[in-house]
Scaffold this motif. Structure first.
Motif, mmCIF file in Angstrom:
data_model
loop_
_atom_site.group_PDB
_atom_site.id
_atom_site.type_symbol
_atom_site.label_atom_id
_atom_site.label_comp_id
_atom_site.label_asym_id
_atom_site.label_seq_id
_atom_site.Cartn_x
_atom_site.Cartn_y
_atom_site.Cartn_z
ATOM 1 N N UNK A 47 0.839 -1.204 0.000
ATOM 2 C CA UNK A 47 0.000 0.000 0.000
ATOM 3 C C UNK A 47 0.875 1.257 0.000
ATOM 4 N N UNK A 48 1.976 1.208 0.723
ATOM 5 C CA UNK A 48 2.896 2.350 0.707
ATOM 6 C C UNK A 48 3.485 2.569 -0.686
ATOM 7 N N UNK A 49 3.760 1.489 -1.392
ATOM 8 C CA UNK A 49 4.276 1.592 -2.753
ATOM 9 C C UNK A 49 3.211 2.179 -3.678
ATOM 10 N N UNK A 50 1.965 1.776 -3.500
ATOM 11 C CA UNK A 50 0.880 2.382 -4.248
ATOM 12 C C UNK A 50 0.802 3.872 -3.942
ATOM 13 N N UNK A 51 0.902 4.226 -2.666
ATOM 14 C CA UNK A 51 0.864 5.638 -2.271
ATOM 15 C C UNK A 51 1.973 6.435 -2.958
ATOM 16 N N UNK A 52 3.160 5.895 -2.939
ATOM 17 C CA UNK A 52 4.319 6.576 -3.517
ATOM 18 C C UNK A 52 4.103 6.903 -4.981
ATOM 19 N N UNK A 53 3.346 6.066 -5.668
ATOM 20 C CA UNK A 53 3.165 6.214 -7.110
ATOM 21 C C UNK A 53 1.797 6.747 -7.511
ATOM 22 N N UNK A 54 1.051 7.233 -6.532
ATOM 23 C CA UNK A 54 -0.245 7.814 -6.842
ATOM 24 C C UNK A 54 -1.260 6.803 -7.337
ATOM 25 N N UNK A 55 -1.095 5.544 -6.931
ATOM 26 C CA UNK A 55 -2.048 4.495 -7.314
ATOM 27 C C UNK A 55 -3.128 4.445 -6.236
ATOM 28 N N UNK A 56 -4.281 4.971 -6.570
ATOM 29 C CA UNK A 56 -5.353 5.083 -5.586
ATOM 30 C C UNK A 56 -6.023 3.758 -5.308
ATOM 31 N N UNK A 57 -6.062 2.881 -6.319
ATOM 32 C CA UNK A 57 -6.797 1.628 -6.176
ATOM 33 C C UNK A 57 -6.217 0.608 -7.151
ATOM 34 N N UNK A 58 -6.408 -0.675 -6.839
ATOM 35 C CA UNK A 58 -5.862 -1.724 -7.691
ATOM 36 C C UNK A 58 -6.806 -2.908 -7.760
ATOM 37 N N UNK A 59 -6.842 -3.529 -8.923
ATOM 38 C CA UNK A 59 -7.560 -4.780 -9.134
ATOM 39 C C UNK A 59 -6.559 -5.909 -8.896
ATOM 40 N N UNK A 60 -6.827 -6.753 -7.905
ATOM 41 C CA UNK A 60 -5.836 -7.723 -7.436
ATOM 42 C C UNK A 60 -6.363 -9.144 -7.538
ATOM 43 N N UNK A 61 -5.558 -10.008 -8.132
ATOM 44 C CA UNK A 61 -5.783 -11.451 -8.089
ATOM 45 C C UNK A 61 -4.471 -12.114 -7.704
ATOM 46 N N UNK A 62 -4.558 -13.274 -7.063
ATOM 47 C CA UNK A 62 -3.328 -13.850 -6.500
ATOM 48 C C UNK A 62 -3.330 -15.363 -6.568
ATOM 49 N N UNK A 63 -2.106 -15.901 -6.491
ATOM 50 C CA UNK A 63 -1.887 -17.343 -6.395
ATOM 51 C C UNK A 63 -1.186 -17.622 -5.075
ATOM 52 N N UNK A 64 -1.931 -18.142 -4.052
ATOM 53 C CA UNK A 64 -3.360 -18.431 -4.041
ATOM 54 C C UNK A 64 -4.176 -17.188 -3.705
ATOM 55 N N UNK A 65 -5.489 -17.367 -3.668
ATOM 56 C CA UNK A 65 -6.402 -16.245 -3.426
ATOM 57 C C UNK A 65 -6.177 -15.586 -2.076
ATOM 58 N N UNK A 66 -5.586 -16.295 -1.136
ATOM 59 C CA UNK A 66 -5.348 -15.722 0.191
ATOM 60 C C UNK A 66 -4.542 -14.422 0.112
ATOM 61 N N UNK A 67 -3.648 -14.308 -0.870
ATOM 62 C CA UNK A 67 -2.878 -13.074 -1.012
ATOM 63 C C UNK A 67 -3.768 -11.882 -1.289
ATOM 64 N N UNK A 68 -4.723 -12.068 -2.167
ATOM 65 C CA UNK A 68 -5.672 -10.993 -2.460
ATOM 66 C C UNK A 68 -6.455 -10.609 -1.220
ATOM 67 N N UNK A 69 -6.916 -11.603 -0.485
ATOM 68 C CA UNK A 69 -7.731 -11.330 0.701
ATOM 69 C C UNK A 69 -6.900 -10.619 1.772
ATOM 70 N N UNK A 70 -5.625 -10.969 1.907
ATOM 71 C CA UNK A 70 -4.761 -10.275 2.857
ATOM 72 C C UNK A 70 -4.684 -8.787 2.539
ATOM 73 N N UNK A 71 -4.484 -8.452 1.269
ATOM 74 C CA UNK A 71 -4.410 -7.047 0.871
ATOM 75 C C UNK A 71 -5.747 -6.349 1.075
ATOM 76 N N UNK A 72 -6.821 -7.013 0.686
ATOM 77 C CA UNK A 72 -8.152 -6.419 0.804
ATOM 78 C C UNK A 72 -8.522 -6.181 2.272
ATOM 79 N N UNK A 73 -8.203 -7.114 3.134
ATOM 80 C CA UNK A 73 -8.525 -6.935 4.552
ATOM 81 C C UNK A 73 -7.714 -5.802 5.160
ATOM 82 N N UNK A 74 -6.469 -5.618 4.700
ATOM 83 C CA UNK A 74 -5.625 -4.548 5.221
ATOM 84 C C UNK A 74 -6.073 -3.179 4.704
ATOM 85 N N UNK A 75 -6.460 -3.116 3.442
ATOM 86 C CA UNK A 75 -6.811 -1.826 2.836
ATOM 87 C C UNK A 75 -8.057 -1.990 1.957
#
Length: 296
Positions: free
Chosen positions: A60-88
């Protein structure tokens, strides 16, 4: 609208004087003001090898640094996506990638219970797409599974995020003309002429331009003419992306976003804004702004 009728090759310093749009201030390149636009990154993966390499807070800090307000995320496995979504949760749009366990990009359609896995994850978490998944070559024996996937997506009004050449996309539309598709990497290795042809053939087809930055930038002085035609003619259906499929992409994230801002900077403001974030606002029903930077 063909290139000869609309656009000059747009560069950082302005518009070529022989352009039919050069005299129209509304068509001058956005230039340095592109840095003020929020970005929607339409192709992010947070795969298991990245979890220790780039903890969720640092992503999320890297997104902030680059002005990325939002991201469409998919992951292998899906738990990675859920970790990011739960955090932010206000910064992440989750989509469900089929890959997990021994199911990967080359064999996922053959894995027993794939339909039940997808259904279960969709029932448990608020995914807003299915993918990104690969269709490396057409196999008609996969049709029953894809019909189920299309049905799951239509029931929930989700997009399929498809990594393939043109023919699998055509095949999916043949199964159901109303299926909603985001074409990953705008076909990746598909020549620009093939990208244009498919986008023209299917008016509902969207595409992310991840890994296409250098194709679009062309020779470095001017945007590639064929890609410029794609960008102008399908400006309502394109979104940028990074494709953080390996840790090296996270290491180079700032450079990737810089290259995306570079080619966007050579477009008129209205076109740049659509591709940077406004198309994503419409597709995912979000409001996207720089006010989201620094928040979760």
């Amino acid at each position: 609208m063909k290139l000869s009728a609309i656009v000059a090759i747009v560069c950082l310093g302005g518009v070529l004087t022989n352009s039919p749009i050069a005299a129209d201030d509304d068509h001058t390149p956005i230039g340095e003001a592109v840095k003020d636009l929020p970005l929607f990154d339409a192709h992010v993966h947070y795969k298991e090898p990245a979890w220790s390499h780039s903890p969720v807070k640092s992503v999320i800090e890297l997104m902030d640094k680059n002005g990325v307000a939002m991201a469409l995320v998919s992951s292998t496995p899906d738990e990675g996506t859920i970790m990011l979504w739960e955090y932010a949760p206000n910064r992440i749009v989750p989509e469900l990638r089929p890959y997990h366990g021994s199911a990967g990009s080359s064999n996922w359609t053959k894995m027993k219970g794939m339909d039940a896995y997808l259904e279960g994850r969709l029932e448990t978490y608020p995914h807003e797409g299915i993918g990104e998944f690969h269709i490396r070559q057409l196999d008609m024996s996969d049709e029953p599974l894809f019909r189920q996937i299309i049905a799951m997506a239509k029931e929930r009004d989700l997009y399929l995020h498809v990594h393939s050449g043109p023919e699998p996309v055509r095949w999916l539309y043949s199964l159901d003309p109303e299926v909603k598709i985001i074409w990953a990497h705008a076909g990746l290795s598909t020549p620009a002429a093939g990208v244009y042809e498919l986008m023209e053939q299917y008016p509902g087809l969207l595409a992310d331009t991840s890994l296409r930055e250098y194709d679009i930038l062309g020779n470095g002085e001017n945007l590639d003419p064929e890609w410029l035609e794609i960008v102008f003619d399908f400006q309502d259906r394109l979104m940028i992306g990074s494709d953080t499929w390996i840790n090296n992409q996270w290491d180079n994230y700032s450079e990737i976003m810089s290259k995306n801002r570079l080619w966007l900077s050579r477009l008129p403001r209205k076109v740049a804004e659509k591709i940077a974030y406004q198309n994503a606002e419409r597709v995912f029903g979000r409001e996207i702004s720089m006010d989201q930077i620094g928040t979760k």
